[in-house]
Design a protein around this motif. Structure first.
Motif, PDB file in Angstrom:
ATOM      1  N   ALA A 148      -6.194  39.242 -54.320  1.00  0.00           N
ATOM      2  CA  ALA A 148      -4.996  38.400 -54.441  1.00  0.00           C
ATOM      3  C   ALA A 148      -4.471  37.997 -53.063  1.00  0.00           C
ATOM      4  O   ALA A 148      -4.116  36.841 -52.829  1.00  0.00           O
ATOM      5  N   LEU A 149      -4.474  38.969 -52.163  1.00  0.00           N
ATOM      6  CA  LEU A 149      -4.001  38.710 -50.796  1.00  0.00           C
ATOM      7  C   LEU A 149      -4.935  37.733 -50.085  1.00  0.00           C
ATOM      8  O   LEU A 149      -4.485  36.806 -49.399  1.00  0.00           O
ATOM      9  N   ALA A 150      -6.240  37.930 -50.275  1.00  0.00           N
ATOM     10  CA  ALA A 150      -7.226  37.030 -49.661  1.00  0.00           C
ATOM     11  C   ALA A 150      -7.055  35.616 -50.207  1.00  0.00           C
ATOM     12  O   ALA A 150      -7.123  34.628 -49.456  1.00  0.00           O
ATOM     13  N   ALA A 151      -6.790  35.513 -51.504  1.00  0.00           N
ATOM     14  CA  ALA A 151      -6.576  34.193 -52.119  1.00  0.00           C
ATOM     15  C   ALA A 151      -5.329  33.534 -51.534  1.00  0.00           C
ATOM     16  O   ALA A 151      -5.317  32.330 -51.255  1.00  0.00           O
ATOM     17  N   ALA A 152      -4.272  34.337 -51.319  1.00  0.00           N
ATOM     18  CA  ALA A 152      -3.026  33.799 -50.745  1.00  0.00           C
ATOM     19  C   ALA A 152      -3.269  33.249 -49.345  1.00  0.00           C
ATOM     20  O   ALA A 152      -2.789  32.167 -48.995  1.00  0.00           O
ATOM     21  N   VAL A 153      -4.054  33.995 -48.550  1.00  0.00           N
ATOM     22  CA  VAL A 153      -4.381  33.531 -47.193  1.00  0.00           C
ATOM     23  C   VAL A 153      -5.217  32.252 -47.266  1.00  0.00           C
ATOM     24  O   VAL A 153      -5.016  31.314 -46.486  1.00  0.00           O
ATOM     25  N   GLY A 154      -6.119  32.217 -48.249  1.00  0.00           N
ATOM     26  CA  GLY A 154      -6.943  31.013 -48.446  1.00  0.00           C
ATOM     27  C   GLY A 154      -6.077  29.793 -48.770  1.00  0.00           C
ATOM     28  O   GLY A 154      -6.254  28.724 -48.180  1.00  0.00           O
ATOM     29  N   VAL A 155      -5.121  29.984 -49.680  1.00  0.00           N
ATOM     30  CA  VAL A 155      -4.210  28.886 -50.059  1.00  0.00           C
ATOM     31  C   VAL A 155      -3.404  28.433 -48.841  1.00  0.00           C
ATOM     32  O   VAL A 155      -3.229  27.237 -48.592  1.00  0.00           O
ATOM     33  N   LEU A 156      -2.936  29.397 -48.052  1.00  0.00           N
ATOM     34  CA  LEU A 156      -2.161  29.100 -46.845  1.00  0.00           C
ATOM     35  C   LEU A 156      -2.990  28.243 -45.880  1.00  0.00           C
ATOM     36  O   LEU A 156      -2.497  27.262 -45.316  1.00  0.00           O
ATOM     37  N   THR A 157      -4.260  28.606 -45.738  1.00  0.00           N
ATOM     38  CA  THR A 157      -5.147  27.860 -44.840  1.00  0.00           C
ATOM     39  C   THR A 157      -5.371  26.435 -45.347  1.00  0.00           C
ATOM     40  O   THR A 157      -5.344  25.483 -44.564  1.00  0.00           O
ATOM     41  N   VAL A 158      -5.550  26.314 -46.660  1.00  0.00           N
ATOM     42  CA  VAL A 158      -5.762  24.978 -47.249  1.00  0.00           C
ATOM     43  C   VAL A 158      -4.505  24.119 -47.035  1.00  0.00           C
ATOM     44  O   VAL A 158      -4.596  22.946 -46.642  1.00  0.00           O
ATOM     45  N   ILE A 159      -3.327  24.704 -47.276  1.00  0.00           N
ATOM     46  CA  ILE A 159      -2.068  23.969 -47.066  1.00  0.00           C
ATOM     47  C   ILE A 159      -1.956  23.524 -45.606  1.00  0.00           C
ATOM     48  O   ILE A 159      -1.594  22.381 -45.314  1.00  0.00           O
ATOM     49  N   TYR A 160      -2.318  24.431 -44.692  1.00  0.00           N
ATOM     50  CA  TYR A 160      -2.262  24.098 -43.264  1.00  0.00           C
ATOM     51  C   TYR A 160      -3.162  22.906 -42.960  1.00  0.00           C
ATOM     52  O   TYR A 160      -2.760  21.966 -42.266  1.00  0.00           O
ATOM     53  N   LEU A 161      -4.382  22.943 -43.490  1.00  0.00           N
ATOM     54  CA  LEU A 161      -5.322  21.859 -43.212  1.00  0.00           C
ATOM     55  C   LEU A 161      -4.822  20.528 -43.768  1.00  0.00           C
ATOM     56  O   LEU A 161      -4.939  19.485 -43.120  1.00  0.00           O
ATOM     57  N   ILE A 162      -4.241  20.567 -44.986  1.00  0.00           N
ATOM     58  CA  ILE A 162      -3.711  19.335 -45.591  1.00  0.00           C
ATOM     59  C   ILE A 162      -2.562  18.781 -44.737  1.00  0.00           C
ATOM     60  O   ILE A 162      -2.525  17.588 -44.413  1.00  0.00           O
ATOM     61  N   VAL A 163      -1.630  19.666 -44.360  1.00  0.00           N
ATOM     62  CA  VAL A 163      -0.477  19.233 -43.545  1.00  0.00           C
ATOM     63  C   VAL A 163      -0.955  18.698 -42.199  1.00  0.00           C
ATOM     64  O   VAL A 163      -0.458  17.678 -41.705  1.00  0.00           O
ATOM     65  N   TYR A 164      -1.972  19.368 -41.615  1.00  0.00           N
ATOM     66  CA  TYR A 164      -2.524  18.925 -40.328  1.00  0.00           C
ATOM     67  C   TYR A 164      -3.093  17.511 -40.446  1.00  0.00           C
ATOM     68  O   TYR A 164      -2.855  16.659 -39.598  1.00  0.00           O
ATOM     69  N   ARG A 165      -3.835  17.270 -41.543  1.00  0.00           N
ATOM     70  CA  ARG A 165      -4.431  15.956 -41.783  1.00  0.00           C
ATOM     71  C   ARG A 165      -3.351  14.889 -41.897  1.00  0.00           C
ATOM     72  O   ARG A 165      -3.442  13.817 -41.322  1.00  0.00           O
ATOM     73  N   ILE A 166      -2.305  15.198 -42.678  1.00  0.00           N
ATOM     74  CA  ILE A 166      -1.213  14.230 -42.898  1.00  0.00           C
ATOM     75  C   ILE A 166      -0.523  13.904 -41.575  1.00  0.00           C
ATOM     76  O   ILE A 166      -0.292  12.733 -41.251  1.00  0.00           O
TER      77      ILE A 166
END
Lengths: 138, 67
Positions: free
Chosen positions: A115-133
């Motif tokens: 669950a914790l690993a998934a949360a970190v994964g989601v955080l990374t995906v959000i970061y990448l999306i925000v970075y792209r925008i």
């Protein structure tokens, strides 16, 4: 949006939080079962809303305080410090989560580790999306 | 980046508070600038230079090796 309008918007939200909190407290008394979480969450919301109202309302009637507040909030050094603090917090949080995943896996708590690993994964995906925008915008 | 804010401010007989209010920042920012702990943005650099009636180059000393 002018700073005064920003403050008015914040006052609106603060009033909303306070009202919602009071409504939750009242609702908890009307429920047949003891909904303790509802009243405590409501109390927290109401206190937060009232504290913010106390903080922002006087600014509307004092131009000097409003100007000082605006300078304090828009001061570029303060903004830089806030941004660096956020960045460092995110980095530390991610590193600590990764360490926690390793430790939790080692001691056999695999579900929590996943669950914790998934949360970190989601955080990374959000970061990448925000970075792209932001990259596209600037 | 070095700057001459403290020199020009003292020449003008202005306090850090007064300069901060005039250019729209906090006194702590002026203090950090004067101590060389913080580099001003272009916008703030122009505001400070104009406040003293100087050019940005006169107030802020750019050195090539800082890149």
């Amino acid at each position: 949006m002018s700073f005064q309008n920003k403050i008015k918007t914040r006052i609106g939200f603060a009033g909303g939080y306070a009202l919602l909190g009071v409504a939750m407290i009242v609702l908890s008394f009307c429920m047949p079962d003891d909904e303790a979480y509802l009243s405590s969450f409501g109390l927290a919301l109401a206190v937060m809303g009232l504290a913010r109202l106390k903080q922002y309302l006087p600014l509307l009637f004092d131009a000097d305080r409003m100007r000082k507040r605006e300078i304090a909030e828009t001061d570029e050094r303060n903004v830089m410090i806030v941004n660096r603090a956020r960045s460092l917090t995110l980095t530390l949080f991610t590193v600590l989560c990764c360490l926690a995943v390793i430790v939790l896996s080692a001691v056999g708590l695999k579900t929590i580790a996943m669950a914790l690993a998934a949360a970190v994964g989601v955080l990374t995906v959000i970061y990448l999306i925000v970075y792209r925008i932001l990259s596209a915008r600037y | 980046m070095e700057n001459r804010i403290r020199t020009y401010r003292k020449d003008a007989g202005v306090t850090q508070d007064e300069l901060a209010a005039a250019v729209g920042v906090t006194r702590q920012t002026i203090l950090s600038l004067e101590n060389g702990k913080y580099n001003a943005s272009l916008q703030l650099a122009f505001r400070i230079a104009r406040y003293f009636g100087k050019t940005v180059e006169e107030v802020f000393l750019y050195k090539e090796e800082e890149i």
